[in-house]
Design a protein around this motif. Structure first.
Motif, mmCIF file in Angstrom:
data_model
loop_
_atom_site.group_PDB
_atom_site.id
_atom_site.type_symbol
_atom_site.label_atom_id
_atom_site.label_comp_id
_atom_site.label_asym_id
_atom_site.label_seq_id
_atom_site.Cartn_x
_atom_site.Cartn_y
_atom_site.Cartn_z
ATOM 1 N N GLY A 44 -36.242 -27.058 9.535
ATOM 2 C CA GLY A 44 -36.359 -26.977 10.989
ATOM 3 C C GLY A 44 -36.578 -28.299 11.681
ATOM 4 N N ASN A 45 -36.335 -29.402 10.979
ATOM 5 C CA ASN A 45 -36.583 -30.712 11.585
ATOM 6 C C ASN A 45 -35.438 -31.118 12.508
ATOM 7 N N ALA A 46 -35.529 -32.327 13.042
ATOM 8 C CA ALA A 46 -34.566 -32.767 14.057
ATOM 9 C C ALA A 46 -33.224 -33.193 13.481
ATOM 10 N N GLY A 47 -33.105 -33.307 12.169
ATOM 11 C CA GLY A 47 -31.819 -33.612 11.566
ATOM 12 C C GLY A 47 -31.314 -35.028 11.813
ATOM 13 N N LEU A 48 -32.233 -35.965 11.999
ATOM 14 C CA LEU A 48 -31.829 -37.334 12.333
ATOM 15 C C LEU A 48 -31.855 -38.246 11.109
ATOM 16 N N VAL A 49 -30.870 -39.117 11.031
ATOM 17 C CA VAL A 49 -30.817 -40.196 10.044
ATOM 18 C C VAL A 49 -31.044 -41.483 10.827
ATOM 19 N N VAL A 50 -32.159 -42.182 10.544
ATOM 20 C CA VAL A 50 -32.679 -43.126 11.532
ATOM 21 C C VAL A 50 -32.904 -44.554 11.009
ATOM 22 N N PRO A 51 -31.841 -45.352 10.855
ATOM 23 C CA PRO A 51 -32.046 -46.785 10.633
ATOM 24 C C PRO A 51 -32.868 -47.434 11.746
ATOM 25 N N SER A 52 -32.910 -46.813 12.922
ATOM 26 C CA SER A 52 -33.684 -47.343 14.054
ATOM 27 C C SER A 52 -35.185 -47.298 13.805
ATOM 28 N N HIS A 53 -35.643 -46.445 12.899
ATOM 29 C CA HIS A 53 -37.083 -46.270 12.696
ATOM 30 C C HIS A 53 -37.603 -47.337 11.733
ATOM 31 N N LEU A 110 -37.805 -50.530 5.356
ATOM 32 C CA LEU A 110 -37.374 -49.291 6.009
ATOM 33 C C LEU A 110 -35.921 -49.402 6.473
ATOM 34 N N ARG A 111 -35.536 -50.592 6.951
ATOM 35 C CA ARG A 111 -34.129 -50.815 7.318
ATOM 36 C C ARG A 111 -33.224 -50.619 6.108
ATOM 37 N N ARG A 154 -38.541 -54.395 23.469
ATOM 38 C CA ARG A 154 -39.120 -55.270 22.439
ATOM 39 C C ARG A 154 -38.753 -54.765 21.041
ATOM 40 N N THR A 155 -38.820 -53.446 20.853
ATOM 41 C CA THR A 155 -38.425 -52.866 19.571
ATOM 42 C C THR A 155 -36.948 -53.134 19.296
ATOM 43 N N ALA A 156 -36.134 -53.044 20.341
ATOM 44 C CA ALA A 156 -34.697 -53.328 20.193
ATOM 45 C C ALA A 156 -34.473 -54.769 19.738
ATOM 46 N N GLY A 157 -35.271 -55.679 20.279
ATOM 47 C CA GLY A 157 -35.158 -57.076 19.872
ATOM 48 C C GLY A 157 -35.483 -57.259 18.394
ATOM 49 N N ARG A 192 -26.858 -47.652 17.589
ATOM 50 C CA ARG A 192 -25.531 -47.154 17.227
ATOM 51 C C ARG A 192 -25.417 -46.692 15.775
ATOM 52 N N GLU A 193 -26.276 -47.180 14.888
ATOM 53 C CA GLU A 193 -26.125 -46.819 13.471
ATOM 54 C C GLU A 193 -26.796 -45.500 13.102
ATOM 55 N N ASP A 194 -27.587 -44.922 13.991
ATOM 56 C CA ASP A 194 -28.242 -43.659 13.686
ATOM 57 C C ASP A 194 -27.225 -42.514 13.639
#
Length: 433
Positions: A44-53, A110-111, A154-157, A192-194
């Motif tokens: 039941g999770n959000a189903g996300l694959v997250v290189p952003s995290h 994590l990346r 800042r996180t984006a940077g 874009r990579e998520d």
């Protein structure tokens, strides 16, 4: 050399470990206390694959923010106050880990883990004919306030410095990506990579592949103890008898510390309860998944349905639904998507699952020092689905006697045992001087 591998836990980490171990030629069995129909935290999770995290849960400012949120039972991150030794110990370790140095060390790992896992998802989608709705459309972090937008920029940077493809968008630019949605935001950050997928279909696809590979499933089988032979695990005792193997892998999610307790392993963990609601016929359907950043709510299109998931509630191993937490998610949605109303969720049954959270926000992955044939893969918190394939691949490499393809020293399952031993030695030395 082919080994008999017994995996404890049939969540997404357990299935992924079983899959890659079987691909290596090992004879694999998976046991779980649940039934074949039961849906665990992985469904039941959000189903996300997250290189952003890139930032672990234990980060600067989280302790102060968490203390503020403790006064609000519907807040995104809530710790239910209780006198519990394990919780107090976990909280102290969380406070120790919530610093800039920890984030700096953890972010590149994590990346690497998430990007490697993304590549595994691409391969699995090709293998299964994309049976689980895998989409590579990125992720929008929607910011309601300018203050939050500044933080996300800042996180984006930081993400750009680590090589990720990230864009900062004005409200108009975000709307151009979602022309069929009305947004009320100060701006957005686009990773874009998520990617995203449908969790239940991914679990079904993994099970199907495991059946093809000859994996044995042992349902309604609860671990009750262990049989040792010197420093090796000789057998696992269960409600359905004893089972032997060459290698044992604990993938028990939030229940892992309970299962490992008899083995005298130090595995600090708290169950972080998350909730989701899925609209089967939403009034609007986004093209790109989003995070409602202030509310910490994920929004994921899944075929023709739309899932809203979020909150982190540290309240023990209880799987009871707290309606206050659910209402917090519902109230947040119209703030970003003004055409939605709380009434859209009338009659929608909320789901909850317990995410295994380590104090430093990093999973436990690898062999234990105490038992050379016992490994652990758990503690992935909100990134269990995202990191499942690479975790399974790394565990299969370890079980096969190979060097892991990614340096995972920071994920050592004995890291808190070492810290406890060091503290005990320091106290002992201090007492002698």
């Amino acid at each position: 050399m082919s080994k008999q591998v017994l995996i404890i836990g049939c969540g997404v980490i357990g299935l992924a470990t079983a899959y890659y171990a079987a691909r290596k030629g090992h004879r694999v069995a998976v046991l779980d206390r649940g039934t074949i129909e039961q849906e665990n935290c992985s469904y039941g999770n959000a189903g996300l694959v997250v290189p952003s995290h890139l930032v672990p849960l234990a980060a600067p400012g989280m302790v102060a923010q968490g203390l503020k949120w403790m006064l609000k039972p519907d807040s995104p991150f809530y710790v239910k106050p209780r006198l519990d030794r394990d919780l107090l110990g976990w909280g102290f370790k969380f406070w120790r880990a919530s610093n800039a140095g920890h984030v700096t060390r953890s972010a590149p790992l994590l990346r690497d883990l998430n990007l490697a896992s993304r590549a595994c998802f691409v391969e699995l989608a090709e293998l299964t004919g994309n049976a689980f709705g895998f989409e590579t459309k990125g992720l929008l972090c929607l910011c309601k306030t300018e203050h939050r937008l500044e933080e996300e920029v800042r996180t984006a940077g930081q993400a750009r410095q680590l090589g990720l493809n990230v864009e900062v968008l004005s409200p108009r630019q975000a709307t151009e990506l979602e022309p069929h949605l009305r947004l009320d935001i100060a701006g957005a950050v686009y990773f874009r990579e998520d990617c995203h997928l449908i969790p239940a279909l991914f679990m079904a696809a993994l099970k199907q592949q495991l059946v093809k590979l000859g994996t044995r499933f042992l349902w309604e089988t609860e671990v009750t103890g262990w049989q040792l032979n010197g420093n090796r695990i000789a057998a696992v005792r269960t409600s359905n008898g004893d089972f032997t193997a060459d290698e044992y892998v604990l993938c028990g999610g939030s229940w892992s510390p309970v299962i490992a307790r008899e083995l005298r392993l130090t595995l600090p963990m708290q169950a972080g309860k998350g909730y989701s609601l899925t609209l089967p016929k939403p009034r609007q359907l986004p093209v790109i998944p989003a995070i409602l950043t202030e509310a910490r709510v994920a929004v994921t299109p899944m075929s023709s349905s739309l899932r809203f998931g979020g909150t982190m509630e540290i309240a023990g191993l209880s799987e009871n639904i707290n309606p206050v937490r659910v209402q917090g998610i519902i109230r947040s949605v119209p703030k970003y998507y003004p055409d939605f109303t709380p009434q859209d969720f009338d009659g929608i049954k909320p789901w909850c699952g317990l995410r295994p959270c380590s104090p430093d926000g990093l999973p436990y992955v690898g062999r234990t020092a105490r038992y050379p044939n016992f490994s652990i893969a758990t503690g992935h918190a909100m990134m269990g689905l995202s990191l499942a394939p690479i975790t399974g691949k790394l565990m299969a490499e370890i079980l096969s006697g190979e060097r892991p393809s990614i340096d995972i020293q920071l994920l050592d399952p004995d890291r808190y045992a070492r810290l406890s031993a060091t503290s005990a030695t320091t106290r002992s030395a201090g007492g002698l001087t």
